[in-house]
Design a protein around this motif. Structure first.
Motif, PDB file in Angstrom:
ATOM      1  N   THR A 107       0.845  -1.199   0.000  1.00  0.00           N
ATOM      2  CA  THR A 107       0.000   0.000   0.000  1.00  0.00           C
ATOM      3  C   THR A 107       0.880   1.249   0.000  1.00  0.00           C
ATOM      4  O   THR A 107       2.059   1.192   0.350  1.00  0.00           O
ATOM      5  CB  THR A 107      -0.898   0.052   1.243  1.00  0.00           C
ATOM      6  OG1 THR A 107      -0.071   0.226   2.405  1.00  0.00           O
ATOM      7  CG2 THR A 107      -1.745  -1.216   1.372  1.00  0.00           C
ATOM      8  N   ILE A 108       0.283   2.379  -0.333  1.00  0.00           N
ATOM      9  CA  ILE A 108       1.032   3.630  -0.317  1.00  0.00           C
ATOM     10  C   ILE A 108       1.488   3.965   1.105  1.00  0.00           C
ATOM     11  O   ILE A 108       2.557   4.541   1.289  1.00  0.00           O
ATOM     12  CB  ILE A 108       0.236   4.793  -0.966  1.00  0.00           C
ATOM     13  CG1 ILE A 108       1.170   5.967  -1.308  1.00  0.00           C
ATOM     14  CG2 ILE A 108      -0.916   5.225  -0.092  1.00  0.00           C
ATOM     15  CD1 ILE A 108       2.213   5.684  -2.355  1.00  0.00           C
ATOM     16  N   LYS A 124       2.871   2.545  -8.396  1.00  0.00           N
ATOM     17  CA  LYS A 124       1.644   1.781  -8.649  1.00  0.00           C
ATOM     18  C   LYS A 124       1.513   0.823  -7.486  1.00  0.00           C
ATOM     19  O   LYS A 124       2.380  -0.028  -7.273  1.00  0.00           O
ATOM     20  CB  LYS A 124       1.697   1.003  -9.957  1.00  0.00           C
ATOM     21  CG  LYS A 124       0.353   0.296 -10.228  1.00  0.00           C
ATOM     22  CD  LYS A 124       0.473  -0.787 -11.252  1.00  0.00           C
ATOM     23  CE  LYS A 124       0.652  -2.076 -10.510  1.00  0.00           C
ATOM     24  NZ  LYS A 124       0.620  -3.281 -11.257  1.00  0.00           N
ATOM     25  N   GLU A 151      -3.733   1.349  -7.839  1.00  0.00           N
ATOM     26  CA  GLU A 151      -3.794   2.789  -8.081  1.00  0.00           C
ATOM     27  C   GLU A 151      -2.404   3.360  -8.333  1.00  0.00           C
ATOM     28  O   GLU A 151      -1.413   2.847  -7.825  1.00  0.00           O
ATOM     29  CB  GLU A 151      -4.408   3.519  -6.879  1.00  0.00           C
ATOM     30  CG  GLU A 151      -5.826   3.103  -6.539  1.00  0.00           C
ATOM     31  CD  GLU A 151      -6.880   3.550  -7.531  1.00  0.00           C
ATOM     32  OE1 GLU A 151      -6.564   4.283  -8.491  1.00  0.00           O
ATOM     33  OE2 GLU A 151      -8.047   3.160  -7.345  1.00  0.00           O
ATOM     34  N   TYR A 153       0.133   6.663  -7.859  1.00  0.00           N
ATOM     35  CA  TYR A 153       0.401   7.814  -6.999  1.00  0.00           C
ATOM     36  C   TYR A 153       1.567   8.576  -7.592  1.00  0.00           C
ATOM     37  O   TYR A 153       2.472   7.981  -8.190  1.00  0.00           O
ATOM     38  CB  TYR A 153       0.756   7.352  -5.579  1.00  0.00           C
ATOM     39  CG  TYR A 153      -0.379   6.634  -4.895  1.00  0.00           C
ATOM     40  CD1 TYR A 153      -1.243   7.318  -4.046  1.00  0.00           C
ATOM     41  CD2 TYR A 153      -0.603   5.277  -5.114  1.00  0.00           C
ATOM     42  CE1 TYR A 153      -2.301   6.662  -3.431  1.00  0.00           C
ATOM     43  CE2 TYR A 153      -1.655   4.619  -4.513  1.00  0.00           C
ATOM     44  CZ  TYR A 153      -2.496   5.310  -3.667  1.00  0.00           C
ATOM     45  OH  TYR A 153      -3.533   4.658  -3.068  1.00  0.00           O
ATOM     46  N   LYS A 158       0.379  11.447  -3.824  1.00  0.00           N
ATOM     47  CA  LYS A 158      -1.004  11.833  -4.109  1.00  0.00           C
ATOM     48  C   LYS A 158      -1.555  10.871  -5.163  1.00  0.00           C
ATOM     49  O   LYS A 158      -0.929  10.645  -6.205  1.00  0.00           O
ATOM     50  CB  LYS A 158      -1.059  13.257  -4.646  1.00  0.00           C
ATOM     51  CG  LYS A 158      -2.458  13.717  -4.975  1.00  0.00           C
ATOM     52  CD  LYS A 158      -2.459  15.114  -5.564  1.00  0.00           C
ATOM     53  CE  LYS A 158      -3.879  15.459  -5.988  1.00  0.00           C
ATOM     54  NZ  LYS A 158      -3.913  16.336  -7.121  1.00  0.00           N
ATOM     55  N   LYS A 159      -2.750  10.330  -4.900  1.00  0.00           N
ATOM     56  CA  LYS A 159      -3.374   9.404  -5.849  1.00  0.00           C
ATOM     57  C   LYS A 159      -3.734  10.160  -7.128  1.00  0.00           C
ATOM     58  O   LYS A 159      -4.342  11.220  -7.088  1.00  0.00           O
ATOM     59  CB  LYS A 159      -4.629   8.779  -5.262  1.00  0.00           C
ATOM     60  CG  LYS A 159      -5.202   7.682  -6.159  1.00  0.00           C
ATOM     61  CD  LYS A 159      -6.554   7.174  -5.740  1.00  0.00           C
ATOM     62  CE  LYS A 159      -6.567   6.607  -4.362  1.00  0.00           C
ATOM     63  NZ  LYS A 159      -7.885   6.016  -4.029  1.00  0.00           N
ATOM     64  N   SER A 161      -4.888   8.221  -9.963  1.00  0.00           N
ATOM     65  CA  SER A 161      -5.765   7.349 -10.743  1.00  0.00           C
ATOM     66  C   SER A 161      -7.036   7.123  -9.945  1.00  0.00           C
ATOM     67  O   SER A 161      -7.101   7.419  -8.752  1.00  0.00           O
ATOM     68  CB  SER A 161      -5.085   6.017 -11.052  1.00  0.00           C
ATOM     69  OG  SER A 161      -4.810   5.312  -9.861  1.00  0.00           O
ATOM     70  N   LYS A 162      -8.035   6.610 -10.622  1.00  0.00           N
ATOM     71  CA  LYS A 162      -9.307   6.341  -9.968  1.00  0.00           C
ATOM     72  C   LYS A 162      -9.791   4.973 -10.409  1.00  0.00           C
ATOM     73  O   LYS A 162      -9.926   4.720 -11.610  1.00  0.00           O
ATOM     74  CB  LYS A 162     -10.315   7.422 -10.354  1.00  0.00           C
ATOM     75  CG  LYS A 162     -11.588   7.398  -9.575  1.00  0.00           C
ATOM     76  CD  LYS A 162     -12.426   8.622  -9.936  1.00  0.00           C
ATOM     77  CE  LYS A 162     -13.632   8.683  -9.030  1.00  0.00           C
ATOM     78  NZ  LYS A 162     -14.449   9.853  -9.318  1.00  0.00           N
TER      79      LYS A 162
END
Length: 184
Positions: A107-108, A124, A151, A153, A158-159, A161-162
């Motif tokens: 995860t981020i 990613k 997703e 970043y 900062k994200k 993609s959606k």
């Protein structure tokens, strides 16, 4: 630190920009064991050739001239697997040449534990989820990831993609340079 590299390829698909190709580095070793993994054979940490970050940098310098790109994508296996994490951290510390994107199942928030803003251009994140699987693709409008829970970043975490789709309506550093150059 040493990591095992299973393969290095030139790709028009892996870098999150509609215009750029990249050199993709596949690092061996992954503990996620995602059902339906695309690169199952390189989950094994013993696959591939050992490289130091400095040796990889020399190899990238040669390949970047041949392929005319300064973009590098790390994937695997997983570049943040315990055998690769320090290698990647050491690589980004010595890197002053390449725009770097890292594909990871972490995860981020886990990325932020070991990396600072600005060290990597794109992340990613997210495990491949076979139940959310779709065909990856890249067009002039969007980049669709292999699983809708993954997703992208940016360098500031900062994200961008959606639902696993990156729309190319944001300015990347490269696109900004292209636009300025074309105006002259």
């Amino acid at each position: 630190m040493i990591a095992r590299i299973a393969n290095i390829i030139h790709s028009f698909v892996d870098y999150p920009s509609k215009e750029d190709s990249c050199i993709t580095v596949f690092l061996s070793g992954c503990g996620h064991k995602c059902k339906g993994c695309h690169n199952k054979e390189i989950q094994n940490i013993n696959i591939g050739v050992e490289f130091t970050p400095e040796e990889l940098m020399k190899e990238l310098d040669i390949l970047s001239k041949s392929f005319k790109t300064k973009k590098v994508v790390f994937q695997g296996g997983d570049p943040l697997f315990y055998t690769n994490r320090t290698f990647l951290k050491d690589f980004v510390k010595i890197n002053i040449t390449y725009s770097v994107c890292v594909y990871t199942g972490y995860t981020i928030d886990e990325v932020k534990e070991d990396f600072k803003k600005g060290e990597v251009d794109y992340w990613k994140c997210g495990l491949f989820d076979e139940s959310l699987k779709r065909i990856s693709s890249k067009t002039d409008e969007e980049f669709i990831l292999a699983s809708s829970n993954q997703e992208f970043y940016d360098t500031n975490f900062k994200k961008i993609s959606k639902k696993g789709i990156l729309k190319f309506n944001h300015l990347t550093r490269n696109n900004l340079f292209v636009r300025i150059f074309r105006q002259e």
